[in-house]
Design a protein around this motif. Structure first.
Motif, short mmCIF file in Angstrom:
data_model
loop_
_atom_site.label_atom_id
_atom_site.label_comp_id
_atom_site.label_asym_id
_atom_site.label_seq_id
_atom_site.Cartn_x
_atom_site.Cartn_y
_atom_site.Cartn_z
N MET B 120 0.85 -1.19 0.00
CA MET B 120 0.00 0.00 0.00
C MET B 120 0.89 1.24 0.00
SD MET B 120 -2.76 -1.47 2.76
CE MET B 120 -4.09 -0.33 2.47
N LEU B 121 0.70 2.10 -0.98
CA LEU B 121 1.61 3.23 -1.19
C LEU B 121 1.19 4.45 -0.40
CD1 LEU B 121 2.07 3.03 -5.07
CD2 LEU B 121 3.26 1.77 -3.28
N ALA B 122 2.20 5.17 0.10
CA ALA B 122 1.97 6.44 0.80
C ALA B 122 2.47 7.58 -0.09
CB ALA B 122 2.71 6.44 2.12
N HIS B 123 1.66 8.62 -0.22
CA HIS B 123 2.02 9.73 -1.10
C HIS B 123 2.12 11.07 -0.38
CE1 HIS B 123 1.26 7.32 -4.77
NE2 HIS B 123 0.34 6.75 -4.02
N THR B 124 1.69 11.11 0.88
CA THR B 124 1.73 12.37 1.62
C THR B 124 2.29 12.10 3.01
OG1 THR B 124 -0.45 12.08 2.59
CG2 THR B 124 -0.38 13.17 0.45
N VAL B 125 2.67 13.15 3.70
CA VAL B 125 3.18 12.98 5.07
C VAL B 125 2.12 12.31 5.93
CG1 VAL B 125 3.94 14.23 7.13
CG2 VAL B 125 4.77 14.91 4.88
N HIS B 126 0.87 12.71 5.71
CA HIS B 126 -0.22 12.10 6.47
C HIS B 126 -0.31 10.60 6.20
CE1 HIS B 126 -4.07 11.75 8.46
NE2 HIS B 126 -4.54 11.13 7.41
N ASP B 127 -0.20 10.23 4.92
CA ASP B 127 -0.21 8.80 4.56
C ASP B 127 0.89 8.05 5.31
OD1 ASP B 127 -2.23 8.94 2.76
OD2 ASP B 127 -0.99 8.75 0.96
N PRO B 150 10.95 4.08 -0.54
CA PRO B 150 10.65 4.00 -1.98
C PRO B 150 11.58 3.06 -2.73
CG PRO B 150 10.47 6.26 -1.24
CD PRO B 150 10.99 5.48 -0.07
N ALA B 151 12.89 3.07 -2.39
CA ALA B 151 13.83 2.20 -3.11
C ALA B 151 13.51 0.73 -2.83
CB ALA B 151 15.27 2.52 -2.69
N GLU B 152 13.16 0.41 -1.58
CA GLU B 152 12.80 -0.98 -1.24
C GLU B 152 11.52 -1.39 -1.95
OE1 GLU B 152 14.67 -1.25 3.29
OE2 GLU B 152 12.70 -0.38 2.99
N ALA B 153 10.59 -0.45 -2.05
CA ALA B 153 9.33 -0.73 -2.74
C ALA B 153 9.58 -1.00 -4.22
CB ALA B 153 8.36 0.44 -2.58
N MET B 166 6.15 12.70 -10.46
CA MET B 166 4.72 12.43 -10.31
C MET B 166 4.03 13.59 -9.62
SD MET B 166 4.87 8.52 -9.01
CE MET B 166 3.15 8.45 -8.57
N ARG B 167 2.74 13.71 -9.86
CA ARG B 167 1.97 14.74 -9.17
C ARG B 167 1.97 14.49 -7.66
NH1 ARG B 167 0.23 17.78 -6.52
NH2 ARG B 167 -1.62 19.12 -6.56
N TYR B 168 1.87 13.23 -7.27
CA TYR B 168 1.94 12.83 -5.86
C TYR B 168 3.04 11.79 -5.70
CZ TYR B 168 -2.51 15.20 -5.44
OH TYR B 168 -3.50 16.15 -5.46
N PRO B 169 4.30 12.22 -5.54
CA PRO B 169 5.40 11.25 -5.49
C PRO B 169 5.21 10.24 -4.36
CG PRO B 169 6.24 13.50 -5.61
CD PRO B 169 4.77 13.59 -5.37
N THR B 280 -4.63 7.01 -1.76
CA THR B 280 -4.63 8.45 -1.95
C THR B 280 -4.95 8.85 -3.39
OG1 THR B 280 -3.08 8.72 -0.15
CG2 THR B 280 -3.26 10.55 -1.69
N ILE B 281 -4.27 8.22 -4.35
CA ILE B 281 -4.60 8.55 -5.74
C ILE B 281 -5.54 7.51 -6.35
CG2 ILE B 281 -2.50 9.89 -6.04
CD1 ILE B 281 -1.31 7.62 -7.60
N HIS B 282 -5.93 6.56 -5.53
CA HIS B 282 -6.97 5.60 -5.82
C HIS B 282 -6.71 4.69 -7.01
CE1 HIS B 282 -10.71 3.59 -5.53
NE2 HIS B 282 -10.83 4.12 -4.33
#
Lengths: 102, 417
Positions: B120-127, B150-153, B166-169, B280-282
């Motif tokens: 499950m990807l996180a794109h914001t500090v909140h995520d 991110p590198a491990e992912a 990306m718009r939401y890295p 987040t970006i669904h």
């Protein structure tokens, strides 16, 4: 995407609108007088009918106004729209009238 | 029941695969059963199987309006995971995940459970903060979940774009390695075959038109397209139609039904090793064994039973997928479809007794019921057989919406899950 008949602007695409859920769920005038069952019912119980559904829409990216609509949840066709505050249409009668026309 | 094995497959290969019998019977409904299950999807069939297998209750019928697994069981994106935030949810979904692990052997049917990992990807500090909280909460509950940079992912899922363009890295990911996918049709068929072998009657193309109640209020039977069937216990497992069926018994439900869409691409060679989800970006994406990329979109905004949704919902998801995986931009989509999901206010299911004596309900799985199929059937069978909830489903009552004990996974996930 639905084409939604805004009563003020006419047919517009769905992305201009926000859905507001089931219509005619009035906040109880005196919440403290309610028991848990009645309060829970107000908060959470919904008609969720397979057929005609009275619901609220807001033309957010248009005129910005709220209105109520009757929509068939099987075909997604809008049957009627009416002003907020107007009484709930007789859904059973509307359904019967539609059935006759078919 | 003809057992499947490598040997039996080989033996019948020499006779052109003739001689296989039907996997389940198509019996005429009897006038009376001990228990009637309304709904022949994965959850309903699993309930019947565990009633027969674990509780010895074999005078059971499963009544299905159309064909087995033709509703949400056959329409979902087959993602299996148990990394839910709250203790109650983690216990329920992990119970299911443990059953998934031995399901093919238990049913003697290959459900193609593939624990390839759900990321499950996180794109914001909140995520990032929310997912790290999930990781810790899960590990306290004995559910595996780990945090990846991110590198491990990228190492775990090579097609992933971790660039800053990306718009939401992507800022990191939570990975449940025990999660994965299974073959949805095989789950319905495997449970049907195993339940049938234990004596359960599976009655397809038989719509329930009414629930009959006696003077005391207790259920007496169901009226169906093929006549009255008497019973003292009814289990309603009707997914998107739960409100409709429960209304037949006069029970209003805290449920609304929404269309949820999914789509598949043309089949390609193996390129995608895991399941990736981005709330987040669904976007939800995995690759089936046939090679199609299986993509889950969101729900439409409005209540509907139409089993189709707006194209703008699907295109929103595809835009997100193309941003995450630029290599998929030139793929063509093969099919899209919708299912009707029964969504509760707290996005947690309702499994338990109802105010009507003899009527039990298992519904409200919303957008994420497939992953729970074995666990759902297992605890619901317990509830029906013993007339009291299993400790795992005890918190998932209908009364929680009156008493305020919500299990608010809606707030925990911030989106439909």
């Amino acid at each position: 995407m639905l084409l939604i008949p805004c009563p003020y602007c006419g047919l517009r695409p769905e992305i201009e609108f926000r859905y507001g859920g089931e219509a005619h769920i009035a906040r109880p005038a005196d919440p403290t007088a309610l028991d848990d069952a009645a309060w829970g019912a107000f908060l959470y119980l919904r008609a969720n009918p397979k057929g005609l559904h009275a619901e609220r829409w807001r033309h957010t990216h248009g005129c910005g106004r709220f209105f109520n609509a009757v929509r068939d949840t099987v075909s997604d066709k809008f049957v009627a729209t009416y002003e907020v505050g107007a009484p709930k249409p007789d859904l059973a009668a509307l359904a019967a009238a539609r059935h006759e026309r078919k | 029941m003809q057992r499947f094995s490598g040997f039996s497959l080989l033996r019948r290969a020499f006779s052109d695969h003739r001689g296989w019998s039907e996997q389940w019977r198509s019996p005429e409904p009897r006038p009376e059963y001990d228990i009637v299950i309304i709904g022949g999807g994965g959850h309903g069939l699993a309930t019947a199987y565990y009633l027969a297998k674990e509780h010895g209750l074999r005078n059971v019928a499963v009544i299905e309006r159309a064909w087995l697994g033709g509703g949400n069981t056959g329409r979902n994106t087959t993602i299996i995971r148990s990394n839910y935030l709250f203790d109650e949810s983690a216990a329920l979904y992990d119970h299911a995940l443990k059953l998934w692990e031995g399901l093919s052997q238990a049913l003697n049917y290959n459900v193609m459970f593939s624990p390839r990992g759900v990321m499950m990807l996180a794109h914001t500090v909140h995520d990032v903060q929310v997912f790290k909280r999930h990781v810790h909460a899960n590990r306290l509950n004995g559910v595996d979940n780990e945090w990846l940079t991110p590198a491990e992912a990228k190492q775990f899922c090579p097609p992933l774009n971790i660039g800053g363009d990306m718009r939401y890295p992507m800022l990191g990911a939570a990975l449940q390695r025990r999660g994965g996918t299974a073959r949805h049709d095989a789950v319905a068929w495997g449970y049907a075959r195993a339940a049938d072998a234990l004596g359960v009657d599976i009655i397809q193309n038989c719509e329930v038109t009414a629930i009959r109640r006696g003077l005391s209020g207790a259920v007496e039977g169901v009226e169906t397209a093929r006549g009255l069937i008497r019973t003292k216990k009814i289990g309603v497992v009707a997914a998107g139609h739960s409100s409709v069926v429960m209304a037949m018994a006069g029970v209003r439900m805290p449920i609304e039904s929404y269309p949820l869409q999914a789509l598949v691409s043309e089949p390609v060679k193996p390129i995608f090793p895991c399941v990736v989800m981005s709330n987040t970006i669904h976007a939800y994406i995995s690759q089936s064994d046939k090679g199609e990329l299986v993509i889950g979109a969101g729900t439409d905004a409005y209540v509907s039973y139409s089993q189709r949704g707006g194209l703008h919902i699907a295109s929103h998801t595809i835009e997100a997928v193309c941003e995450l995986f630029p290599t998929f931009r030139r793929l063509r989509m093969l099919r899209n479809w919708g299912g009707i999901v029964d969504v509760t206010p707290d996005r947690s299911p309702i499994i338990g007794k109802t105010p009507v004596p003899g009527l039990y309900v298992n519904c409200g799985w919303g957008t994420g019921g497939f992953k729970a199929t074995p666990g759902s059937g297992h605890v619901f069978a317990w509830t029906i057989a013993k007339d009291e909830p299993h400790p795992i489903n005890a918190p998932f009552t209908l009364e929680r919406f009156r008493d305020g004990y919500l299990i608010d996974e809606a707030a925990a996930a911030a989106v439909a899950h």
